[in-house]
Design an enzyme around this catalytic site. Structure first.
Site, PDB file in Angstrom:
ATOM      1  N   CYS A   1       0.831  -1.209   0.000  1.00 30.79           N
ATOM      2  CA  CYS A   1       0.000   0.000   0.000  1.00 30.79           C
ATOM      3  C   CYS A   1       0.867   1.261   0.000  1.00 30.79           C
ATOM      4  O   CYS A   1       1.565   1.521  -0.974  1.00 30.79           O
ATOM      5  CB  CYS A   1      -0.972  -0.051   1.176  1.00 30.79           C
ATOM      6  SG  CYS A   1      -2.273   1.202   1.117  1.00 30.79           S
TER       7      CYS A   1
ATOM      8  N   HIS B   1      -3.790  -5.261  -0.506  1.00 31.38           N
ATOM      9  CA  HIS B   1      -3.536  -5.747   0.851  1.00 31.38           C
ATOM     10  C   HIS B   1      -3.591  -7.273   0.887  1.00 31.38           C
ATOM     11  O   HIS B   1      -4.664  -7.852   1.074  1.00 31.38           O
ATOM     12  CB  HIS B   1      -4.561  -5.158   1.821  1.00 31.38           C
ATOM     13  CG  HIS B   1      -4.315  -3.734   2.157  1.00 31.38           C
ATOM     14  ND1 HIS B   1      -3.669  -3.330   3.303  1.00 31.38           N
ATOM     15  CD2 HIS B   1      -4.604  -2.601   1.472  1.00 31.38           C
ATOM     16  CE1 HIS B   1      -3.579  -2.012   3.326  1.00 31.38           C
ATOM     17  NE2 HIS B   1      -4.133  -1.550   2.221  1.00 31.38           N
TER      18      HIS B   1
ATOM     19  N   GLU C   1      -2.735  -9.225   3.172  1.00 34.40           N
ATOM     20  CA  GLU C   1      -3.155  -9.713   4.500  1.00 34.40           C
ATOM     21  C   GLU C   1      -4.662  -9.720   4.648  1.00 34.40           C
ATOM     22  O   GLU C   1      -5.198 -10.296   5.596  1.00 34.40           O
ATOM     23  CB  GLU C   1      -2.531  -8.846   5.599  1.00 34.40           C
ATOM     24  CG  GLU C   1      -3.254  -7.549   5.906  1.00 34.40           C
ATOM     25  CD  GLU C   1      -3.096  -6.470   4.853  1.00 34.40           C
ATOM     26  OE1 GLU C   1      -3.771  -5.427   4.955  1.00 34.40           O
ATOM     27  OE2 GLU C   1      -2.295  -6.645   3.926  1.00 34.40           O
TER      28      GLU C   1
END
EC number: 6.3.5.5
Length: 398
Positions: free
Chosen positions: A280, A364, A366
């Site tokens: 990001c 992202h 995650e």
């Protein structure tokens, strides 16, 4: 008695910079906040979304109509320091928030919003607001909540129009850690909760521009001792920690503003052979450090259903995204490869430094919330470290 046809007195307002006034029912914190309005298309994970530090300086409009049905808990939090209230300053919902029904629920969303200081409103046409953002871009606005329904509308309009917006704003310095710390919590397991790391096998220094907890958990779960350092930490201090890998975290605000102090540090770190991974804002920081440019997006990417193509494999992944700035792929110098691209608008979503253990992605991996298609990127990062140390590689996909 109020006539049945009379309009309910609004207890919350969303006042856009162009003077548009949207009336709703207030919940959460009372008072007001000025910010940029974006929309998020995720169906789940509202706690993770609202506590993601990347949303600092923003009001999140949820396109899914029913938010808050499963209540809130103390686990689904993404900012490192909840007391600092890093994350969204406002929230907009279609339907009124109902009483929670979930085995993990520990409280009502309304009370949780109050505790977090998030001003919210419900009962508006979120489809219309989303269409407005899609057509005109993300507007600056003031969100206000007054239980008595009394507002100084002229003042709210003036504040919305006067705010300069996110361009040129360094918000990473507002949400970063105050001091270095070591992270040891590992990912959540069904019926067990979060784990505790035993003996780490490698050392990663994570530069915290607004890092999410689940990123740190995934690194810890792969055997990394993760030392989290503030965003303004110098390269000499980082290298003195003798890291096996460097992680550049997500975060809010204008990357070029944060880059004033972050880019020179990253450029120094790139002079070493230490593997580097960015996500990001960290992706944007890496691009700037390599000579690229970033630009403000029209409506940004915020949601858990974004298709991204990996040019290195030809595969398409569904990923979570949360950004309002993007790397200009045409600005990338020779030796920097574009690895991922958004299938929604063709914008850049990943880069790698040719012949070096250095890469980053805009999305992202995650998730939290969202799909786990890109979890393999954490294993790729750890494998770069293990390769440098002459150790056996992990299976990239499990």
């Amino acid at each position: 008695m109020t006539p049945a046809w009379a309009t309910e007195k609004p207890t919350a307002l969303l006042v856009l910079a162009d003077g548009t006034v949207i009336e709703g029912r207030g919940l959460g914190a009372t008072g007001s906040a000025v910010a940029e309005v974006c929309f998020n298309t995720a169906l789940t994970g509202y706690q993770e979304i609202l506590t993601d530090p990347s949303y600092a300086g923003q009001i999140v409009t949820f396109t899914f109509p029913h938010i808050g049905n499963i209540g809130t808990n103390g686990e689904d939090i993404e900012d490192l320091n909840p007391a600092a209230r890093a994350g969204a300053v406002g929230a907009v919902f279609k339907a009124d928030v109902t009483n929670p029904s979930n085995y993990r629920a520990a409280g009502h969303l309304d009370q949780w919003l109050k505790k977090r200081g998030i001003v919210a409103l419900s009962g508006i046409d979120t489809r219309a607001l989303t269409a407005l953002i899609r057509e005109k871009g993300m507007p600056n606005a003031v969100i206000a909540h007054a239980p008595d329904g009394v507002f100084d509308l002229d003042d709210l309009k003036q504040r919305a129009a006067a705010w300069s917006g996110l361009i040129g704003l360094d918000l990473a310095k507002e949400v970063t850690s105050g001091q270095s710390s070591v992270w040891r919590e590992t990912p959540w397991v069904w019926n067990e909760g979060f784990g505790e790391q035993a003996e780490p096998s490698l050392h990663v220094v994570a530069i915290d521009y607004g890092v999410k907890r689940n990123i740190l958990r995934l690194l810890a779960g792969l055997g990394a001792k993760v030392t989290v350092v503030p965003a303004n930490t110098g390269s000499e201090e980082i290298l003195a920690m003798q890291p096996d890998g460097i992680f550049l975290s997500n975060g809010p605000g204008d990357p070029e503003a944060t880059g004033d102090y972050a880019v020179p540090v990253i450029q120094d770190l790139l002079k070493t052979d230490i593997p580097v991974f960015g996500i990001c804002l960290g992706h944007q920081m890496l691009a700037l450090a390599l000579g690229g440019r970033t630009a403000k997006m029209h409506q940004g990417h915020h949601g858990a259903n974004h298709p991204v193509k990996d040019h290195t494999t030809g595969k398409v992944e569904i990923v979570s995204m949360n950004h309002g700035f993007a790397v200009d792929a045409d600005s990338l110098p020779e030796g920097v490869e574009e690895t991922h691209v958004s299938l929604f608008d063709g914008s850049n979503c990943g880069i790698a430094l040719t012949g070096r253990p250095v890469f980053s992605v805009q999305h992202h991996p995650e998730a939290s919330p969202g799909p786990q298609d890109s979890h393999y990127l954490f294993r790729r990062f750890v494998n770069l470290i293990r390769e440098k140390r002459g150790e056996e590689q992990l299976a990239e996909r499990v």
